[in-house]
Design an enzyme around this catalytic site. Structure first.
Site, PDB file in Angstrom:
ATOM      1  N   GLU A 194       1.962   5.460  -9.475  1.00  0.00           N
ATOM      2  CA  GLU A 194       1.223   4.974 -10.649  1.00  0.00           C
ATOM      3  C   GLU A 194       1.243   5.986 -11.794  1.00  0.00           C
ATOM      4  O   GLU A 194       1.158   5.602 -12.965  1.00  0.00           O
ATOM      5  CB  GLU A 194      -0.208   4.603 -10.239  1.00  0.00           C
ATOM      6  CG  GLU A 194      -0.232   3.290  -9.457  1.00  0.00           C
ATOM      7  CD  GLU A 194      -1.575   2.976  -8.831  1.00  0.00           C
ATOM      8  OE1 GLU A 194      -2.093   1.869  -9.059  1.00  0.00           O
ATOM      9  OE2 GLU A 194      -2.115   3.843  -8.121  1.00  0.00           O
ATOM     10  N   GLU A 205      -1.011   0.586  -0.670  1.00  0.00           N
ATOM     11  CA  GLU A 205      -2.463   0.415  -0.581  1.00  0.00           C
ATOM     12  C   GLU A 205      -2.895  -0.775   0.263  1.00  0.00           C
ATOM     13  O   GLU A 205      -3.882  -0.691   1.018  1.00  0.00           O
ATOM     14  CB  GLU A 205      -3.055   0.289  -1.998  1.00  0.00           C
ATOM     15  CG  GLU A 205      -3.070   1.591  -2.786  1.00  0.00           C
ATOM     16  CD  GLU A 205      -1.769   1.871  -3.514  1.00  0.00           C
ATOM     17  OE1 GLU A 205      -1.721   2.821  -4.306  1.00  0.00           O
ATOM     18  OE2 GLU A 205      -0.780   1.124  -3.302  1.00  0.00           O
TER      19      GLU A 205
END
Length: 711
Positions: free
Chosen positions: A143, A164
């Site tokens: 990210e 995730e």
């Protein structure tokens, strides 16, 4: 829109005094054009075995660094900012040890907002930002790159992923909004949802580049120099960055909702509706097609904080800790220093399972491996399979030509067992019948040296009984693999009362060299995984025997979250194998395990299950329907689920009392690695605690305090 600048993040720093901080080290680089690029290097001061992670204090330092660089950009001192990592590691994502320590939903919301506030600055510096991903980039690490203006990647980077969902949360620092708007919805669904649910599959650098996540890929020989030169070209306008996967208006209005609908249907059919994170991720991806970045980030804040405080994330972190720590240090394993050296391996049998063993041993140990069987034709077939598989590895680029040739040369076949004389480790993969196994070991013991370790791959037979015919039974251990051998990460190392520490230590060391996780078990029927799967299959058979439609039984097991229903599992492992395991358990524990004649009846039919065009089970085949005999007292889904939960809880308590494994964590770890029990359950026992079955059937919870979320 969230005003991140007005939020007080100090509670996070105050709660993170033990964090290993990943520092933001800055130096100016003068590019060939004369422009100045400020290069941030993320480094936690440790070697590559302790990856860079992003905890609250790390984010605070990075925030201050970016603020200073933004001021320098405003003053015209720098023309660009780039961020890279220490050798081999960009960043492995959020510091999960810090996230699990959050004590309130308010703090969970703060960690989500802090990530957005800091990483989001990479697109607001006043000058272009570049992410030079020089190694492993997972979760928050990826990210960082997504929040940057441009991205390059080292072709040797270990892995790229947003894992995730596998851990019971969602990409919450920009990934769920930025990624689909960069590479399109179908590619984003693969990265965010599909890959994590496929045993946490990751991307190789070229795959990530092909998907459109990165703008350029360079070799490791001069990765940083190449990235700096590329960045200089971009700044000068000489290099035009094209992003062909970036979604346009037509994709967003037509393809996007259709892809979401298909993905939702796939999730419901594959995993049911119990896991929360895949569906929250799907909602975020669905809404990412419209609205502003700030609105997307706000949705991520809410979703991430909701999931962090929930039971499924707490269970996932328990499971993650088991796999990352306990699996690497097997409880009860003798000191590795007493393990016998293994310079040659013998495999008794040349069938599919034995050939898989031989391939694994030669590939990982790279020592001579010899296989044998009752006739030359079977030996030749086994050798042919192994060589074909090596060829496939070569064609896929998994091994080079020289390595492939060396591996082929190391594998030989024979019908003359005297070729086993100098083998240090001999494993059998013959028919699952006690007399057959005893005979092969009785014969081979006369041939191999007194120091050679013998191993049986039995799935349910007594290792002690198999070894009772040996002159030196202390050299025999159980070494139980799971199928498919190359994929399944677990080996159960079984200790008999006679087994020596040297033999056991050799087993554990060999398992590690094979890149398997070894878990110790006493010599009890079914060991760990098969004993409990026999419970699952037995209760499924009980429900069918009572008259419950087969498809309804499959559906009743969905809340357990297993990768497949019980009859799907039976069909995979083989009906005769399943019936044999069930018979073994019933023989030893007739009062606790269900004996089903229907399992044996179905096992005599080639294809006992009927399936639709998509492969889903629709019931018994016509032949099987005539062969099975069922009652007229069907059970409800709730009754079936309660029965299997209570039976599992009761059996696990007995196994712990009997000392099959040292601690309850070993049962959870075995079922995670050997049966695919989902992380969101934390393995089986946290699930049984939450369902109430531990209290109902096992005399109390397995974990005190219970493994639960904050909510």
């Amino acid at each position: 829109m969230t005003d991140y600048a007005s939020i007080d993040f100090t509670p996070l720093d105050d709660a993170s005094v033990d964090e290993v901080i990943t520092h933001s080290l800055v130096r100016d680089v003068t590019l060939a054009s004369g422009r100045t690029l400020a290069l941030i290097t993320l480094h936690n001061g440790r070697d590559h075995t302790r990856p860079n992670t992003l905890g609250p204090r790390t984010l605070t330092e990075l925030s201050a660094t970016l603020d200073a660089l933004s001021a320098r950009a405003a003053d015209g001192e720098i023309d660009a900012v780039a961020i890279t990592g220490k050798p081999y590691i960009f960043a492995a994502g959020a510091d999960l040890s810090q996230i699990t320590a959050l004590q309130s939903k308010q703090n969970a919301q703060l960690i989500a907002q802090r990530g957005h506030q800091v990483l989001g600055r990479l697109s607001e510096l006043g000058v272009p930002s570049f992410a030079f991903v020089n190694g492993l980039a997972l979760g928050g690490g990826l990210e960082i790159a997504l929040n940057s203006t441009y991205r390059t990647i080292d072709s040797s980077a270990a892995a790229v992923a947003l894992p995730e969902v596998f851990l019971g949360i969602v990409p919450g620092w920009g990934g769920a909004y930025l990624l689909p708007n960069l590479i399109g919805i179908e590619n984003a669904l693969e990265v965010v949802i599909s890959n994590p649910l496929k045993q946490n599959r990751t991307l190789k650098p070229q795959q990530a580049k092909d998907l459109g996540i990165f703008d350029a890929i360079f070799s490791p020989a001069a990765y940083l120099e190449s990235s700096l030169a590329w960045a200089d070209g971009v700044l000068a306008g000489d290099i035009r960055v094209e992003r062909p996967h970036q979604p346009g208006r037509i994709e967003k209005t037509v393809k996007w909702p259709a892809a979401i609908k298909v993905a939702r249907g796939m999730l419901e059919s594959k995993i049911g509706t119990v896991p929360r994170s895949p569906y929250r991720a799907l909602e975020l991806l669905e809404k990412a097609r419209s609205g502003t970045r700030e609105e997307g980030f706000a949705r991520e804040d809410e979703a991430l904080s909701d999931l962090i405080v929930g039971d499924q994330f707490a269970a996932s972190m328990y499971a993650f800790d088991l796999v990352q720590k306990r699996a690497k240090r097997p409880v009860g394993a003798p000191d590795k220093s007493i393990a016998r050296p293994v310079n040659k391996v013998g495999v008794i049998g040349a069938g599919l399972m034995a050939s898989q063993f031989a391939l694994l041993f030669v590939r990982r140990l790279q020592v001579p491996v010899v296989i044998t069987d009752v006739d030359q034709a079977r030996v030749d077939k086994g050798i042919g399979y192994i060589r074909d598989e090596i060829g496939k590895l070569e064609s896929k680029g998994r091994v080079d030509a020289d390595t492939a040739n060396r591996l082929r040369a190391l594998v030989t076949g024979t019908v003359d067992k005297s070729d086993f004389a100098d083998a240090d480790f001999v494993i059998e993969a013959v028919f699952e019948e006690i007399g057959v196994k005893q005979q092969v070991f009785r014969e081979i013991e006369q041939i191999v040296s007194p120091e050679a370790v013998l191993a049986t791959n039995t799935s349910s037979l007594s290792v002690e009984e198999i070894g009772s015919v040996l002159t030196n039974p202390e050299r025999l251990i159980g070494f139980h693999f799971f199928n498919p051998v190359a994929v399944m990460p677990l080996v159960e190392v079984v200790r008999t009362p006679q087994a020596s520490d040297e033999a056991l230590s050799t087993g554990y060391v060999v398992a590690k060299k094979l890149r398997k996780n070894a878990i110790g078990s006493s010599d009890a029927p079914g060991f760990i995984v098969n004993r409990l799967l026999a419970k699952v299959m037995g209760e499924a058979a009980r429900a069918v025997d009572a008259g419950t439609p087969l498809t309804e039984v499959e559906q009743a097991f969905v809340p357990l979250g297993l990768p497949m229903g019980p009859f799907e599992l039976i069909d995979l492992v083989g009906w005769k194998v399943a019936a044999h395991v069930q018979d073994t358990m019933v023989h030893h524990f007739p009062e606790r395990f269900h004996s089903s004649a229907n399992l044996h009846a179905a096992a005599e039919i080639d294809s006992p299950l009927e399936r639709d065009k998509k492969g889903a089970i629709t019931g018994w085949s016509k032949k099987a329907a005539k062969a099975v005999t069922v009652g007229d007292s069907p059970m409800t889904a709730d009754e079936i689920l309660r029965n299997v939960e209570d039976e599992l809880a009761r059996e696990i308590r007995i196994m712990l009392d009997e000392g099959v494994v040292p601690e309850v964590e070993d049962i959870d770890l075995a079922l995670i690695l050997g049966a695919g029990w989902p992380f969101v359950d934390g393995g089986v026992t946290p699930y049984l605690d939450r369902s109430g079955s531990a209290a109902r059937a096992a005399g109390g919870p397995f974990h005190t305090p219970p493994i639960r979320g904050i909510e």
